[in-house]
Scaffold this active site. Structure first.
Site, mmCIF file in Angstrom:
data_model
loop_
_atom_site.group_PDB
_atom_site.id
_atom_site.type_symbol
_atom_site.label_atom_id
_atom_site.label_comp_id
_atom_site.label_asym_id
_atom_site.label_seq_id
_atom_site.Cartn_x
_atom_site.Cartn_y
_atom_site.Cartn_z
ATOM 1 N N CYS A 1 3.713 5.016 11.976
ATOM 2 C CA CYS A 1 2.507 4.498 12.627
ATOM 3 C C CYS A 1 1.289 4.612 11.716
ATOM 4 O O CYS A 1 0.740 5.703 11.538
ATOM 5 C CB CYS A 1 2.274 5.251 13.937
ATOM 6 S SG CYS A 1 0.762 4.733 14.772
ATOM 7 N N CYS B 1 -1.975 5.718 13.399
ATOM 8 C CA CYS B 1 -2.024 7.147 13.721
ATOM 9 C C CYS B 1 -2.248 7.987 12.473
ATOM 10 O O CYS B 1 -3.011 8.947 12.501
ATOM 11 C CB CYS B 1 -0.709 7.617 14.354
ATOM 12 S SG CYS B 1 0.040 6.482 15.496
ATOM 13 N N ASP B 2 -1.572 7.673 11.403
ATOM 14 C CA ASP B 2 -1.479 8.624 10.287
ATOM 15 C C ASP B 2 -2.146 8.187 8.985
ATOM 16 O O ASP B 2 -2.233 8.979 8.048
ATOM 17 C CB ASP B 2 0.004 8.931 10.010
ATOM 18 C CG ASP B 2 0.679 9.571 11.215
ATOM 19 O OD1 ASP B 2 -0.019 10.270 11.967
ATOM 20 O OD2 ASP B 2 1.881 9.360 11.408
#
Ligand code: NAP
Length: 306
Positions: free
Chosen positions: A131, A134-135
């Site tokens: 992701c 997200c990261d």
């Protein structure tokens, strides 16, 4: 007989459980094959509202679970193998048990595809991610790679290039599934180097953290090693909708289709989270749709007191 059964225990399922439990519906949550969903496979979550310092994915999930239990939600382990939605009460089979429900919330999620390499799962959250949203932020100023040749890979590569010092786009063929405009955009991006046709043989690590990839050229077999700090696998997601094939409407990729809000073509069955969302796929959107499904289920039960 349960008033509400919730299939799935990720962000969507747990939020639905909190709302349904607070509405005195004593929901039963069937946890599924990946309890806690995709958040339980991530490390820091920095974009879930309300946590200015961020929170660990598993901790966020544990908090939601406790919150649901506090209001009376019940949890059972196991994956749903079969459902009968032809009449109410609905029947839901998990192992040898069959549960009956007056209403059903399907929040079974989607699973990110992995490459299937040895040790890959252990590196999730330790340099390996599925992701970018997200990261990506954790890889500021670092060399990273995106694996895949579809629109997701192009989109993630473009998005991640704003953080990365250098981005390798690794794909096993010279042809791409991605749309031309997405490929052109990635090709015009000076930070992105296309590495094709290369297959990832191994994700290299040191002290449990990703530090490179070992590849082979798919036509010549020539090996290549690239040193990097992060690998984003963007080779697609599979919605966990198998048990609903032929029973609920789904698109050609298996994502369930909502008619309005969380409503499906079967009165009393509601859907939430990534099993019906291939676009946003965020913890907060999953949570929001879980809330919608619980409210819709509550209204349905109110109108069908038989
Ligand atoms: P996708 O289109 O199915 O592409 C998956 C890619 O991963 C393919 O290039 C495939 O390679 C590769 N792949 C699959 N398994 C692999 C493996 N084991 N090892 C190495 N490579 C592997 O998936 P997606 O990119 O996630 O897109 C899914 C859908 O969402 C598509 O319809 C896409 O158009 C849409 N989408 C749209 C946007 C947008 O428009 N902004 C953004 C994201 C997604 P091969 O080609 O060699 O099979």
């Amino acid at each position: 007989m349960h008033k509400v059964v919730i299939i799935g225990s990720g962000c969507a399922g747990l939020t639905a459980a909190i709302y349904a439990a607070r509405a005195n519906l004593s929901p039963l949550v069937l946890e599924g094959h990946e309890p806690g969903g995709q958040l339980s496979l991530t490390t820091h979550v920095e974009n879930f509202p309300g946590f200015p310092e961020g929170i660990l994915g598993p901790e966020l999930i544990e908090n939601m679970r406790k919150q649901a239990q506090k209001f009376g939600a019940e949890f059972k382990a196991g994956s749903v193998s079969e459902v009968d939605l032809t009449k109410r009460p609905f029947k839901i089979k998990v192992g040898n048990e069959v549960y009956e429900a007056k209403s059903l919330i399907v929040a079974a999620g989607a699973s990110a595809r992995l490459l299937g390499l040895k040790g890959e799962k252990e590196l999730i959250g330790r340099g390996l991610s599925t992701c970018a949203t997200c990261d990506g932020y954790f890889f500021r100023g670092k060399p990273i790679a995106v694996v895949g040749g579809g629109d997701s890979a192009m989109e993630e590569a473009n998005f991640l290039s704003r953080y990365a010092s250098k981005l390798y786009l690794i794909h096993r063929r010279n042809e791409f599934r991605a749309s031309k405009i997405m490929i052109d955009r990635a090709k015009a991006n000076g930070k992105i180097e296309f590495v094709t046709p290369y297959v990832v043989d191994e994700i290299l690590s040191s002290e449990g953290l990703v530090n490179g990839v070992l590849l082979h050229q798919s036509q010549t077999g020539q090996k290549r090693e690239i040193a990097l700090d992060g690998v984003f696998v963007a080779i697609g997601h599979d919605p966990n909708s198998m048990a609903f094939r032929g029973k609920l409407e789904m698109d050609e990729n298996g994502y369930l289709i909502a008619r309005h809000g969380s409503l499906t073509g079967v009165p009393g069955v509601f859907i939430a989270g990534d099993v019906q969302d291939h676009r946003y796929r965020q913890a907060v959107t999953a949570a929001g749709s879980g809330c919608m499904a619980a409210i819709d289920a509550e209204k349905f039960l109110e109108e069908h007191k038989d």
